[in-house]
Write an enzyme that holds these catalytic residues in place. Structure first.
Site, short mmCIF file in Angstrom:
data_model
loop_
_atom_site.label_atom_id
_atom_site.label_comp_id
_atom_site.label_asym_id
_atom_site.label_seq_id
_atom_site.Cartn_x
_atom_site.Cartn_y
_atom_site.Cartn_z
N SER A 1 5.19 5.43 -9.85
CA SER A 1 4.19 4.99 -10.81
C SER A 1 2.79 5.49 -10.49
O SER A 1 1.91 5.46 -11.34
CB SER A 1 4.16 3.47 -10.85
OG SER A 1 3.76 2.96 -9.57
N SER B 1 6.79 4.72 -5.29
CA SER B 1 5.66 5.09 -6.16
C SER B 1 4.51 5.82 -5.47
O SER B 1 3.59 6.29 -6.14
CB SER B 1 5.11 3.87 -6.88
OG SER B 1 6.06 3.38 -7.79
N LYS C 1 -5.82 3.31 -7.17
CA LYS C 1 -4.83 3.04 -8.23
C LYS C 1 -5.22 1.77 -8.98
O LYS C 1 -5.65 0.79 -8.36
CB LYS C 1 -3.44 2.89 -7.59
CG LYS C 1 -2.28 2.84 -8.58
CD LYS C 1 -0.94 2.76 -7.82
CE LYS C 1 0.26 2.69 -8.75
NZ LYS C 1 1.53 2.59 -8.00
#
Lengths: 503, 507
Positions: free
Chosen positions: B156, B180, B81
């Site tokens: 997210s 997330s 990420k």
């Protein structure tokens, strides 16, 4: 004619007759740890800009702080030396404000949970009187970086074309010591302020937590001053003069603010609560930003750090290992040395305590050590405008010099020549004596030859002495000393001359 | 073999690499090919580091050839990420304000990934600074859900979840501040784990809310998650909040769970996290999963956590408060975007304002303003202070619930993936999507989302929560449920994804 509210100063003596000054002093000391408060960047004075940094002290995205254990220990040492309570658990907080030299745009500091609180220290004023200053708290925080403004006048931000930021200092551990309101100092407030900061500096050095060099900004004081009509009145509005960094400036700042605020009050004005700047060259303070309650740092507990929880055992261990505090040490040494109060004060003010202590340790009497450091050496230091401690002679060398005199190898007059040699880098005293040929002539044979020559040259004096008048014998002794270039022991010469004449 | 490689789970691929059936270079190239093929549609990656990944892979192959003993996931490619800093690889956290920034250092978890020989395929898309539940708040465009390109992949960490679900990467790293990792896992049919707070170092994670953020694995199987979790987890002296003790034996727990015996285990259904407000299909799958667990010998009990109803409110004060402070460093002074004011004097303050105005998106600005307000003098006690008290009450709820049950369970998210734009103009509706995941972040306990079926053709997730530092329990339960459900599905849930139906997943 009334003075404009801010323009004039009231004479200091008049100001303190009409108003009671109250002080509040915040002293920041940079700790002498090997690494920074929250990362492993080296702490060293004078590196190339931005070389002593890590992602943490640059505030790079993702970086996290970790508390420096040595800094915590130093803070505890300071707290204990200031007779404070040490918190069982305390936290860091974030003090949020935007400024380019603050890499994260918040400073990691202690806010409502300082590591040490509620203490006191006694300070000694010039006349020997003891004044107690109460300590509100001592807390840990990190220093900011340093901005350099280029292109403007005198490095000021106003008119600068651009600014450079050096983060070497960012993250250096600081302890901030905050006093409770210092009341009752009266007309001695400036002296109290100076003596307080000086006492703290001495304590920092004794504790070994900082080099505490004012000229490098290791110790900086923010000086709060307020006036009130009399000691029973509520506290007046205060000003805070930031970053005063010499003892003399601390004293002058307080003196100036008292005179300035008195003028404002005399004119019927009100003192504005604000931050002020001290100007060394002109000896005045000028307003900085106005400090109002609207200033909002949005403090909240630093979520990246767990609480600091020093164990009671550790604190007691640190307490047991504390060195003797400077004031106690001075009292002990004064007793041991048998100095009068005034003598000891002079020694302290001259920065000669350690020098004399080491000289005595080298085998000299306290009186002998004092004679040298406060006499001949102090005179030379003053003449060359240098500090005693920086002179090119060690306490061991002074001890050796004194021992050479005691042994009769040299006399006082020769000793000064030997000292010249030592200061000129010619080696230890004994070596200088040898290389310059400065021994006292103690060989009676050699002396007798010179004496006989002098006696033969002045038979009339010999007659007078034989007649019972010893007065003129000095002329013979003088002649002998001259003949031996001062390297004779005058006492021995006198004995021998009298013996010779009596024969 | 090459075309099949991307369908293998990480543990299967690791085994193939270990016995020489597949080289790491082949495995890496297969995934890079897949990225080239589908990422134009998915937009899961913000940066693909093909050269670096292949270099790492070649290194692993030569080390293996020389007989070196390698770690269990050596040679298996991974996606990271973009909120995690990677030395030499651009890192933006999905924000314009960091466009082009190349970090000079690695996050601790990246160091561990590199040391273990996992080729890093690239950096995955996300909501800007991890603020969002749909990846629609990325400054670099939406990531699409591989199950339906018109739908969100969750947020997210939508990029990481889509990369794993879309067979672009067998493994990915996510971060979970309020769900997330788990919510994207639920809506993409992948496994997402938020470890115990402090279980995986936060050093090198661009912080949103320090007291809530936690990195963890995004994978296709529970065992894969355990392998990756053990690799990145454990104490890190550079993170003061890192737990200074070994992580529990997660891989062993996952293997034990897969044997399907849950006798003696008490599974607590959190009353406040089921029932009303949940999509019908989500509730139905949840009930079926409870039946499956009961069939494996688990005892199902109902527990009540009365303060969970305030969790969302507390979260939306604490998170923005910390974020407002954490994001203050993005000011145009040291790194990233720098914007000078269009007119007037160029002062430090005006450059900061212009940079932040241009560099931050709406959701970030919304939260910074909210957080600044919550911390401001005069409001601190009413907002931030009260929220912290609620947090304590939620922690007590958990403690009481864990006295009655070994693990707690709920649906991971109230709905399946919604369509783009559906909730974009209604921040509060978007926030509600994290209602079931947020309590774990507030209390620091671990949580896992395991795929547990479909609702109207879209994946649903089952959340398992365990007490702090007892992450192994949820791996055991998750692996047991996974094994039981796959039996009924005849294979992994991902095999049922529409665009993947033609390429049968081998397991």
């Amino acid at each position: 004619m009334t003075a404009a509210p801010t323009a004039d100063l009231v004479a200091y003596d008049d100001a303190v007759r009409r108003y009671d000054p109250v002080l509040g002093i915040e002293v920041h000391v940079e700790l002498g740890t090997r690494t920074k408060m929250f990362c492993a960047a080296e702490v060293e004075f004078g590196g190339e800009p931005n070389t002593q940094t890590t992602p943490v002290s640059l505030g790079l995205p993702g970086a996290l702080p970790v508390v420096n254990g040595t800094a915590v220990e130093y803070a505890i040492r300071i707290g204990l030396a200031l007779n404070c309570h040490i918190a069982e658990s305390c936290r860091f907080a974030r003090k949020n404000y935007f400024y380019p030299d603050v890499p994260k745009n918040f400073q990691t500091s202690q806010y409502d949970e300082p590591i040490a609180y509620d203490g006191w220290i006694d300070i000694e004023l010039e006349d020997g009187e003891i004044f107690r200053v109460e300590i509100e708290r001592a807390h840990m925080e990190e220093d900011a970086g340093k901005n350099t403004h280029v292109g403007g006048t005198a490095g000021r931000i106003h008119g600068a074309e651009y600014s450079l930021v050096d983060y070497n200092r960012a993250g250096i551990p600081l302890v901030e010591i905050v006093t409770k309101p210092i009341e009752g100092a009266g007309d001695r407030a400036p002296e109290v302020a100076r003596a307080y900061v000086q006492t703290l500096r001495d304590i920092f050095r004794a504790l070994g937590v900082s080099e505490a060099r004012m000229e490098r900004g290791n110790v900086r004081a923010d000086v709060n001053v307020s006036l009130r009509p009399d000691p029973t009145a509520p506290l007046g509005t205060r000003t805070e003069t930031k970053n005063v960094n010499s003892f003399r400036s601390v004293e002058r700042t307080v003196r100036h603010e008292i005179s300035r605020q008195a003028a404002v009050l005399d004119a019927g004005g009100t003192v504005v609560q604000e931050t002020r700047h001290w100007h060394e060259d002109t000896g005045i303070t000028t307003p900085g930003r106005v400090k109002s309650d609207a200033e909002d740092y949005r403090y909240f507990p630093e979520p990246d750090l767990v609480p600091v929880t020093p164990s009671r055992e550790w604190i007691e261990e640190i307490r047991a290992g504390l060195p003797e505090m400077p004031a106690a040490r001075r009292r002990r040494l004064q007793n041991e040395w048998g100095y009068a109060d005034a003598e000891m004060r002079d020694v302290v003010n001259a920065g000669a305590v350690e020098l004399i202590e080491a000289t005595v340790a080298g085998g000299t009497t306290p009186a002998g050590a004092r004679k040298w450091w406060m006499g001949e050496l102090a005179r030379r230091a003053k003449q060359d405008d240098v500090a005693l401690a920086t002179m090119a002679v060690t306490p061991a060398q002074i001890a050796e010099l004194e021992q050479l005199i005691a042994a009769g190898t040299i006399n006082d007059k020769l000793a000064r020549q030997v000292l010249d040699g030592v200061l000129a880098g010619e080696g230890d005293p004994a070596a200088v004596v040898r290389s310059r040929g400065l021994e006292v002539v103690s060989d009676d044979g050699a002396l007798l030859a010179a004496i006989d020559e002098a006696l033969a040259a002045q038979p009339d004096i010999v007659e007078k002495v034989r007649g019972g008048n010893q007065g003129p014998v000095g002329a013979i002794i003088g002649a002998v000393m001259k003949a031996t270039k001062g390297q004779a022991d005058a006492k021995r010469v006198r004995e021998l001359v009298l013996e010779r004449i009596a024969q | 073999m090459t075309s099949d490689i991307t369908r293998l789970s990480a543990s299967e691929l690791a085994a193939a690499i270990a016995d020489g059936t597949v080289s790491s270079v082949e495995a890496t190239r297969a995934h890079l090919d897949r990225i080239a093929e589908v990422d134009g549609d998915l937009n899961a990656f913000l940066h693909v580091s093909a050269d670096e990944a292949l270099t790492t892979a070649a290194g692993v192959d030569s080390r293996r050839a020389s007989g070196e003993e390698l770690g269990p996931l050596a040679g298996v490619p991974i996606a990271v990420k973009d909120v995690v800093v990677t030395q030499g690889l651009p890192t933006t956290a999905g924000s314009k304000i960091l466009e082009g920034w190349v970090p000079p250092y690695d996050a601790t978890l990246v160091e561990r990934i590199k040391a273990a020989g996992l080729p890093i395929l690239g950096k995955t898309n996300m909501d800007e600074f991890a603020m969002g539940s749909s990846t629609e708040h990325s400054a670099y465009g939406n990531t699409k859900n591989p199950w339906d390109l018109e739908r969100i992949p969750g947020g997210s960490g939508g990029g990481s979840a889509a990369a794993v679900a879309g067979l672009e990467a067998p493994l990915a790293i996510g971060t979970d501040t309020g769900g997330s990792i788990r919510q994207p896992g639920a809506v993409t049919g992948t496994v997402g784990v938020k470890p115990t707070y402090g279980g995986v170092s936060r050093y090198g994670l661009i912080a949103m809310a320090s007291s809530l953020d936690q990195a963890g694995p995004v994978t296709r199987t529970v065992l894969d998650a355990a392998l990756l979790h053990e690799l990145i987890g454990g104490h890190d002296p550079r993170d003061s909040t890192s737990i200074a003790e070994p992580i529990p034996a997660l891989v062993a727990a996952a293997r034990q769970g897969a044997t399907g015996d849950l006798r003696g285990l008490r599974v607590g259904v959190v009353k406040e996290l089921s029932g009303e407000g949940y999509q019908e299909g989500v509730s139905a799958r949840f009930t079926e999963s409870l039946d499956a667990l009961r069939a494996l010998g688990a005892e199902i009990v109902e527990v009540s956590c009365p303060h969970f109803v305030y969790a969302l409110d507390a979260y939306y004060l604490i998170m923005p408060a910390e974020a407002s402070s954490n994001l203050a460093k993005f000011d145009g002074m040291r790194f990233g975007l720098r914007v000078e004011p269009a007119e007037g004097p160029v002062t430090a303050e005006r450059v900061m304002a212009a940079t932040r105005g241009a560099g931050f998106g709406d959701e970030v600005k919304r939260r910074v303003i909210l957080g600044t307000y919550a911390l401001s003098a005069g409001y601190y006690d009413a907002y931030y202070g009260s929220a912290q008290k609620v947090r304590t009450l939620i922690q007590r709820d958990f403690a009481a619930a864990f006295a009655q049950a070994d693990v707690l369970v709920s649906p991971t998210a109230p709905t399946t993936a919604f369509k783009f734009g559906e909730k974009l103009d209604d921040p509060l509706a978007m926030y509600l999507n994290d209602v079931a995941t947020i309590p774990a972040n507030l209390a620091g306990v671990p949580g896992m989302s395991v795929p547990n079926g479909l609702s109207d053709g879209l994946p649903v997730g089952f959340q398992i929560l365990a007490p702090a530092k007892a992450d192994d329990r949820m791996y055991r339960v998750g692996a047991a449920l996974e094994a039981a459900l796959e039996k009924t599905w005849g294979g992994p849930l991902l095999a049922q994804a529409p665009e993947l139906k033609t390429t049968e997943l081998t397991r």
